[in-house]
Write an enzyme that holds these catalytic residues in place. Structure first.
Site, PDB file in Angstrom:
ATOM      1  N   ASN A   5     -17.619 -11.239 -15.070  1.00  0.00           N
ATOM      2  CA  ASN A   5     -16.704 -11.819 -14.086  1.00  0.00           C
ATOM      3  C   ASN A   5     -16.629 -13.323 -14.302  1.00  0.00           C
ATOM      4  O   ASN A   5     -17.600 -13.957 -14.690  1.00  0.00           O
ATOM      5  CB  ASN A   5     -17.210 -11.517 -12.664  1.00  0.00           C
ATOM      6  N   SER A   8       0.824  -1.214   0.000  1.00  0.00           N
ATOM      7  CA  SER A   8       0.000   0.000   0.000  1.00  0.00           C
ATOM      8  C   SER A   8       0.859   1.266   0.000  1.00  0.00           C
ATOM      9  O   SER A   8       1.792   1.406   0.789  1.00  0.00           O
ATOM     10  CB  SER A   8      -0.913   0.024   1.227  1.00  0.00           C
ATOM     11  N   LEU A   9       0.504   2.183  -0.880  1.00  0.00           N
ATOM     12  CA  LEU A   9       1.222   3.464  -0.939  1.00  0.00           C
ATOM     13  C   LEU A   9       0.475   4.559  -0.185  1.00  0.00           C
ATOM     14  O   LEU A   9       0.892   5.718  -0.200  1.00  0.00           O
ATOM     15  CB  LEU A   9       1.433   3.869  -2.407  1.00  0.00           C
ATOM     16  N   SER A  10      -0.614   4.199   0.501  1.00  0.00           N
ATOM     17  CA  SER A  10      -1.368   5.205   1.253  1.00  0.00           C
ATOM     18  C   SER A  10      -0.504   5.918   2.302  1.00  0.00           C
ATOM     19  O   SER A  10      -0.580   7.147   2.413  1.00  0.00           O
ATOM     20  CB  SER A  10      -2.588   4.572   1.922  1.00  0.00           C
ATOM     21  N   LYS A  54     -13.575  -3.946   2.897  1.00  0.00           N
ATOM     22  CA  LYS A  54     -14.417  -2.749   2.673  1.00  0.00           C
ATOM     23  C   LYS A  54     -15.888  -3.003   2.976  1.00  0.00           C
ATOM     24  O   LYS A  54     -16.626  -2.081   3.271  1.00  0.00           O
ATOM     25  CB  LYS A  54     -14.261  -2.258   1.230  1.00  0.00           C
ATOM     26  N   LYS A  86     -20.906 -13.607  -8.305  1.00  0.00           N
ATOM     27  CA  LYS A  86     -20.507 -12.307  -7.750  1.00  0.00           C
ATOM     28  C   LYS A  86     -21.164 -11.161  -8.519  1.00  0.00           C
ATOM     29  O   LYS A  86     -21.418 -10.099  -7.963  1.00  0.00           O
ATOM     30  CB  LYS A  86     -18.979 -12.152  -7.798  1.00  0.00           C
TER      31      LYS A  86
END
Ligand code: ATR
Length: 259
Positions: A147, A14-16, A65, A152
């Site tokens: 998909n 992660s680059l957050s 999420k 899904k």
């Protein structure tokens, strides 16, 4: 000092933290942002840290999420519609879940007019409800989702009944095709579908690093391509605004942090 965190699994790429800490320093804010890999049964503990003011806010990434939602006390409209939360904070003593992926997606397409157009989304993972909602807000007429695992797509259609299901590998006329699968995260990854009929379609990949074979193919066909950097940076900008009440700068220097 205020503490912020991004949680997910895996999280090492992660680059957050890099992005948020850059903006924190740039704006002289007394805060720090870290990343933490957690298991699903640890979500409640992290939320408790927000309640206890040990954390001022968190970002949520893959695969939590949706599973974070039962632990929250209030959802923004966007989070409700998408059933997806990527930004959490405390307001009026309530733990609030918001979704800034939709705003990030919309802003990433600000110079493209999608009114009345058709979009094909490949994949049906956690980010797709935000993409679909963003498409409708942009005035897209037809959203197709394809998909490998059809069930899904049915879950997404339960949220957005207007979405049309396309069999994996089938072609459909569209103005924009979005790769939201995880295929491309590894450099040699390649989708097992024929994309050669998408001759004038814009190729968009949610993946921001490395440059995917999907985008390389779009480019080799002479088509416009958009990688995931803009969506990523703009969702972070929106989260930063919510937490710090400051709209941080997005410029070339910031985009290069993601390379
Ligand atoms: P998230 O946590 O974001 O929901 P995910 O559920 O792992 O992520 O979603 C990844 C997406 O990439 C899914 O749509 C997945 O397809 P399946 O639902 O069929 O698993 C898709 N995906 C992953 N590997 C793929 C592959 N080799 N070919 C096609 N689609 C693939």
């Amino acid at each position: 000092m205020k503490n912020f965190l991004v949680i997910g699994n895996p999280i090492q790429h992660s680059l957050s933290p890099k992005l948020h800490n850059f903006w924190i320093n740039q704006n002289n804010i007394d805060a720090h942002y870290e990343k933490k890999q957690i298991e699903e049964n640890e979500i409640s503990k992290v939320i408790q840290e927000i309640k206890d003011d040990k954390l001022s806010g968190i970002n949520i990434t893959v695969p939590y999420k949706k599973s974070v939602i039962p632990f929250l006390e209030k959802l923004s409209e966007t989070a409700k519609i998408t059933q997806s939360v990527n930004t959490v904070y405390k307001k009026d003593n309530k733990i609030v879940g918001d979704n800034t992926d939709v705003a990030g997606f919309i802003k990433s397409l600000e110079d493209i007019n999608l009114k009345g157009k058709s979009v094909l989304v490949l994949g049906a993972g956690g980010v797709v409800s935000s993409i679909i909602h963003g498409c409708y807000l942009l005035g897209v007429k037809n959203v197709f989702v394809s998909n490998r695992t059809q069930s899904k797509v049915d879950e997404l259609i339960a949220l957005f009944p207007e979405v049309k299901k396309i069999n994996w590998g089938d072609n459909v006329l569209c103005d924009l095709i979005i790769n939201s699968t995880s295929v491309g995260l590894k450099k040699d990854d390649k989708l097992n579908i024929d994309l050669s009929s998408y001759k004038t379609t814009i190729f968009y990949d949610v993946i921001y690093s490395p440059r995917t074979n999907f985008l390389a193919q779009g480019e080799s066909m002479g088509n416009k391509t958009i990688d995931g950097k803009k969506m990523f940076v703009y969702q972070a900008q929106e989260a930063f605004k919510i937490w710090h009440n400051i709209s941080p700068t997005v410029n070339q220097e910031v985009m290069e942090l993601l390379i």
